[in-house]
Design a protein around this motif. Structure first.
Motif, PDB file in Angstrom:
ATOM      1  N   LEU A  80      -7.129  -4.621   8.307  1.00 50.15           N
ATOM      2  CA  LEU A  80      -6.453  -3.866   9.347  1.00 50.15           C
ATOM      3  C   LEU A  80      -7.362  -3.827  10.564  1.00 50.15           C
ATOM      4  CD1 LEU A  80      -5.918  -2.466   6.379  1.00 50.15           C
ATOM      5  CD2 LEU A  80      -4.640  -0.826   7.711  1.00 50.15           C
TER       6      LEU A  80
ATOM      7  N   TRP B   8       6.850   1.588  11.719  1.00 52.71           N
ATOM      8  CA  TRP B   8       6.544   0.258  11.211  1.00 52.71           C
ATOM      9  C   TRP B   8       5.978  -0.590  12.345  1.00 52.71           C
ATOM     10  CZ3 TRP B   8      10.978  -1.846   7.577  1.00 52.71           C
ATOM     11  CH2 TRP B   8      11.074  -1.013   6.446  1.00 52.71           C
TER      12      TRP B   8
ATOM     13  N   PHE C  86      -6.247  -6.311   1.995  1.00 49.90           N
ATOM     14  CA  PHE C  86      -5.663  -6.295   3.327  1.00 49.90           C
ATOM     15  C   PHE C  86      -6.758  -6.034   4.354  1.00 49.90           C
ATOM     16  CE2 PHE C  86      -1.968  -4.964   0.718  1.00 49.90           C
ATOM     17  CZ  PHE C  86      -1.108  -5.986   1.072  1.00 49.90           C
TER      18      PHE C  86
ATOM     19  N   ALA D  50       3.809  -2.585   7.020  1.00 50.43           N
ATOM     20  CA  ALA D  50       2.802  -1.586   7.359  1.00 50.43           C
ATOM     21  C   ALA D  50       3.389  -0.493   8.249  1.00 50.43           C
ATOM     22  CB  ALA D  50       1.621  -2.244   8.050  1.00 50.43           C
ATOM     23  N   ASP D  51       3.445   0.706   7.712  1.00 45.66           N
ATOM     24  CA  ASP D  51       3.853   1.893   8.479  1.00 45.66           C
ATOM     25  C   ASP D  51       2.572   2.634   8.854  1.00 45.66           C
ATOM     26  OD1 ASP D  51       4.893   4.236   9.505  1.00 45.66           O
ATOM     27  OD2 ASP D  51       6.476   4.385   7.995  1.00 45.66           O
TER      28      ASP D  51
ATOM     29  N   TYR E  48      -3.401 -10.316   5.228  1.00 41.33           N
ATOM     30  CA  TYR E  48      -3.843 -10.354   3.842  1.00 41.33           C
ATOM     31  C   TYR E  48      -4.928 -11.408   3.697  1.00 41.33           C
ATOM     32  CZ  TYR E  48      -3.931 -10.949  -1.200  1.00 41.33           C
ATOM     33  OH  TYR E  48      -4.351 -11.029  -2.508  1.00 41.33           O
TER      34      TYR E  48
ATOM     35  N   ALA F  17       4.523  -7.285   2.636  1.00 36.84           N
ATOM     36  CA  ALA F  17       3.844  -6.016   2.892  1.00 36.84           C
ATOM     37  C   ALA F  17       4.274  -5.516   4.260  1.00 36.84           C
ATOM     38  CB  ALA F  17       2.329  -6.191   2.838  1.00 36.84           C
TER      39      ALA F  17
ATOM     40  N   LEU G 183      -1.985  -6.186  10.752  1.00 37.72           N
ATOM     41  CA  LEU G 183      -2.220  -6.273   9.310  1.00 37.72           C
ATOM     42  C   LEU G 183      -2.278  -7.738   8.909  1.00 37.72           C
ATOM     43  CD1 LEU G 183      -2.164  -4.794   6.432  1.00 37.72           C
ATOM     44  CD2 LEU G 183       0.270  -5.381   6.448  1.00 37.72           C
TER      45      LEU G 183
ATOM     46  N   GLN H 226       1.098   4.249   5.218  1.00 38.80           N
ATOM     47  CA  GLN H 226       1.806   3.633   4.100  1.00 38.80           C
ATOM     48  C   GLN H 226       1.953   2.134   4.312  1.00 38.80           C
ATOM     49  OE1 GLN H 226       6.097   4.216   4.045  1.00 38.80           O
ATOM     50  NE2 GLN H 226       6.032   4.670   1.853  1.00 38.80           N
ATOM     51  N   ILE H 227       1.760   1.378   3.248  1.00 35.73           N
ATOM     52  CA  ILE H 227       2.134  -0.036   3.214  1.00 35.73           C
ATOM     53  C   ILE H 227       3.091  -0.216   2.046  1.00 35.73           C
ATOM     54  CG2 ILE H 227       1.363  -2.416   2.949  1.00 35.73           C
ATOM     55  CD1 ILE H 227      -1.275  -1.642   4.179  1.00 35.73           C
ATOM     56  N   CYS H 228       4.286  -0.700   2.324  1.00 27.63           N
ATOM     57  CA  CYS H 228       5.298  -0.938   1.289  1.00 27.63           C
ATOM     58  C   CYS H 228       5.148  -2.368   0.784  1.00 27.63           C
ATOM     59  CB  CYS H 228       6.699  -0.740   1.856  1.00 27.63           C
ATOM     60  SG  CYS H 228       7.011   0.883   2.564  1.00 27.63           S
TER      61      CYS H 228
END
Length: 199
Positions: free
Chosen positions: A118, A34, A116, A51-52, A109, A49, A107, A64-66
């Motif tokens: 990045l 993360w 998103f 961000a992994d 938004y 959000a 990250l 991955q983004i949770c």
């Protein structure tokens, strides 16, 4: 939140006292690496959000983004509440970059385009600015982060956009940069400018 290898837990901290106000644990996922977190509003609902997407060796096949709805805190709790968030309560936005693996720690938004942004962490070359759309439905395959521009900043470690989407802050190891987006312009154009023109 903690960095790689930590539990998949978020901590709500008081800005005034530094005390813990709540913890949120995501079940059925891991904290591989993360690196960043941001908040945003989606269909009128506040979300977080996580961000992994850390990848120092640049060997991960996907990232991955949770996405989870911000929990509502009970009024005046006697002790900091602990929330357990099951897989049915958060969205697993898996993705790949369109070109190759990248290490990333930044990250943000973009509310103007509902996506998103990045900004990759590069040691000896320009950072890559990528865009990743919000999922329109459950994705069986990883989404694709599309490259918008190359940005002349090394060692990017954080980034954030204002609620209006017109003020951007980028943090690197040795510098912090603030940008304003004029009407009718795009972050792709602003961040592609030579560094001597930035303000």
């Amino acid at each position: 939140h903690n960095d790689s290898g930590g539990d998949p837990v978020l901590y709500l901290i008081s800005l005034e006292t530094g005390e813990s106000l709540a913890t949120i644990k995501l079940s059925e996922t891991l904290n591989l690496d993360w690196e960043d977190i941001t908040s945003f509003v989606w269909n009128g609902v506040p979300y977080l959000a996580i961000a992994d997407f850390g990848d120092n060796l640049r060997k991960r096949r996907e990232y991955q983004i949770c996405l989870l709805k911000e929990p509502e805190l009970p009024p005046n709790p006697e002790s900091p509440p602990h929330f357990q968030v099951g897989l049915e309560d958060w969205i697993d936005l898996r993705f790949r970059y369109e070109d190759r693996a990248h290490n990333c720690e930044a990250l943000a938004y973009d509310p103007l385009k509902e996506r998103f942004l990045l900004l990759t962490k590069e040691l000896s070359q320009k950072a890559g600015l990528f865009a990743l759309s919000l999922p329109e439905k459950d994705l069986r395959e990883p989404a694709i982060a599309r490259k918008l521009a190359e940005v002349n900043i090394r060692n990017v470690s954080a980034m954030d956009l204002s609620r209006t989407g017109r003020n951007l802050f980028v943090r690197a190891y040795d510098v912090g940069l603030f940008f304003t987006l004029p009407e009718g312009d795009d972050w792709k154009c602003i961040l592609s400018e030579p560094i001597s023109n930035w303000h």
